[in-house]
Design a protein around this motif. Structure first.
Motif, PDB file in Angstrom:
ATOM      1  N   ASP A  65     -20.215  -3.231 -60.895  1.00 62.06           N
ATOM      2  CA  ASP A  65     -18.779  -3.315 -60.606  1.00 62.06           C
ATOM      3  C   ASP A  65     -18.417  -4.746 -60.254  1.00 62.06           C
ATOM      4  O   ASP A  65     -19.170  -5.441 -59.569  1.00 62.06           O
ATOM      5  CB  ASP A  65     -18.419  -2.403 -59.429  1.00 62.06           C
ATOM      6  N   ILE A  66     -17.243  -5.175 -60.713  1.00 63.74           N
ATOM      7  CA  ILE A  66     -16.765  -6.521 -60.402  1.00 63.74           C
ATOM      8  C   ILE A  66     -16.126  -6.520 -59.015  1.00 63.74           C
ATOM      9  O   ILE A  66     -15.226  -5.731 -58.741  1.00 63.74           O
ATOM     10  CB  ILE A  66     -15.738  -7.014 -61.442  1.00 63.74           C
ATOM     11  N   GLU A  67     -16.633  -7.392 -58.158  1.00 65.46           N
ATOM     12  CA  GLU A  67     -16.027  -7.585 -56.843  1.00 65.46           C
ATOM     13  C   GLU A  67     -14.980  -8.694 -56.915  1.00 65.46           C
ATOM     14  O   GLU A  67     -13.880  -8.556 -56.409  1.00 65.46           O
ATOM     15  CB  GLU A  67     -17.088  -7.931 -55.808  1.00 65.46           C
TER      16      GLU A  67
ATOM     17  N   ASP B 200     -18.859 -12.147 -59.051  1.00 65.16           N
ATOM     18  CA  ASP B 200     -19.549 -11.389 -58.014  1.00 65.16           C
ATOM     19  C   ASP B 200     -19.591  -9.927 -58.451  1.00 65.16           C
ATOM     20  O   ASP B 200     -18.550  -9.311 -58.676  1.00 65.16           O
ATOM     21  CB  ASP B 200     -18.826 -11.507 -56.669  1.00 65.16           C
ATOM     22  N   LEU B 201     -20.806  -9.396 -58.558  1.00 68.26           N
ATOM     23  CA  LEU B 201     -21.013  -8.031 -59.040  1.00 68.26           C
ATOM     24  C   LEU B 201     -21.677  -7.179 -57.977  1.00 68.26           C
ATOM     25  O   LEU B 201     -22.549  -7.648 -57.242  1.00 68.26           O
ATOM     26  CB  LEU B 201     -21.904  -8.053 -60.289  1.00 68.26           C
ATOM     27  N   ILE B 202     -21.290  -5.918 -57.922  1.00 65.58           N
ATOM     28  CA  ILE B 202     -21.854  -4.952 -56.984  1.00 65.58           C
ATOM     29  C   ILE B 202     -22.714  -3.974 -57.773  1.00 65.58           C
ATOM     30  O   ILE B 202     -22.302  -3.458 -58.806  1.00 65.58           O
ATOM     31  CB  ILE B 202     -20.740  -4.189 -56.241  1.00 65.58           C
ATOM     32  N   VAL B 203     -23.913  -3.728 -57.269  1.00 59.45           N
ATOM     33  CA  VAL B 203     -24.844  -2.780 -57.872  1.00 59.45           C
ATOM     34  C   VAL B 203     -25.015  -1.622 -56.902  1.00 59.45           C
ATOM     35  O   VAL B 203     -25.421  -1.830 -55.760  1.00 59.45           O
ATOM     36  CB  VAL B 203     -26.214  -3.446 -58.131  1.00 59.45           C
ATOM     37  N   GLY B 204     -24.672  -0.427 -57.342  1.00 59.29           N
ATOM     38  CA  GLY B 204     -24.878   0.745 -56.494  1.00 59.29           C
ATOM     39  C   GLY B 204     -24.091   0.714 -55.198  1.00 59.29           C
ATOM     40  O   GLY B 204     -24.496   1.319 -54.221  1.00 59.29           O
ATOM     41  N   GLY B 205     -22.996  -0.009 -55.167  1.00 58.88           N
ATOM     42  CA  GLY B 205     -22.161  -0.069 -53.980  1.00 58.88           C
ATOM     43  C   GLY B 205     -22.732  -0.890 -52.844  1.00 58.88           C
ATOM     44  O   GLY B 205     -22.155  -0.958 -51.773  1.00 58.88           O
TER      45      GLY B 205
END
Length: 135
Positions: free
Chosen positions: A37-39, A53-58
């Protein structure tokens, strides 16, 4: 062990930074294929560089950078430095199927001799080694 001093105590890995050669191709790979997901996305004009900035698994964060003319870093065979980045998956067979649908070659499944868990490797658009490890 530090002699005569208290050891530094780290809590967890905060983020992993990756420099890519083709920003749009890597952005598509990490967001649309791996499902990060893009932060936040930032273009830094003074550096002619994107930072995604990317989020992996929240929880965990990847930072994807682009720089003009960044040099190639050798990864194989067993070059010094970061060996690979591993992602946990629920179902390794489904993950492999999903990657192969996107024409991403995946190595044969291996079994970790210490944990008995299944894992395999594939590469990102810049041939950086990535691993999927079954939960």
């Amino acid at each position: 062990m530090f002699l005569g001093r208290k050891q530094l105590k780290v809590n967890k890995i905060h983020h992993v930074a990756i420099i890519c050669s083709d920003y749009e191709k890597s952005k598509n790979f990490y967001v649309n294929i791996l499902g990060c997901d893009i932060e936040k996305e930032t273009y830094r004009s003074e550096r002619k560089s994107y930072k995604l900035d990317l989020i992996v698994g929240g929880e965990y964060q990847l930072e994807l950078f682009s720089f003009p003319d960044s040099p190639h870093r050798p990864s194989y065979p067993e070059a010094r430095g970061l060996r690979h980045l591993a992602f946990e998956v629920e179902d390794i067979n489904q993950a492999i199927e999903d990657l192969e649908k996107e024409n991403i070659p995946v190595e044969p499944i291996r079994v970790d001799e210490l944990t008995g868990k299944r894992f395999t490797f594939f590469s990102d658009p810049d041939d950086l080694p990535l691993e999927i490890y079954e939960k």
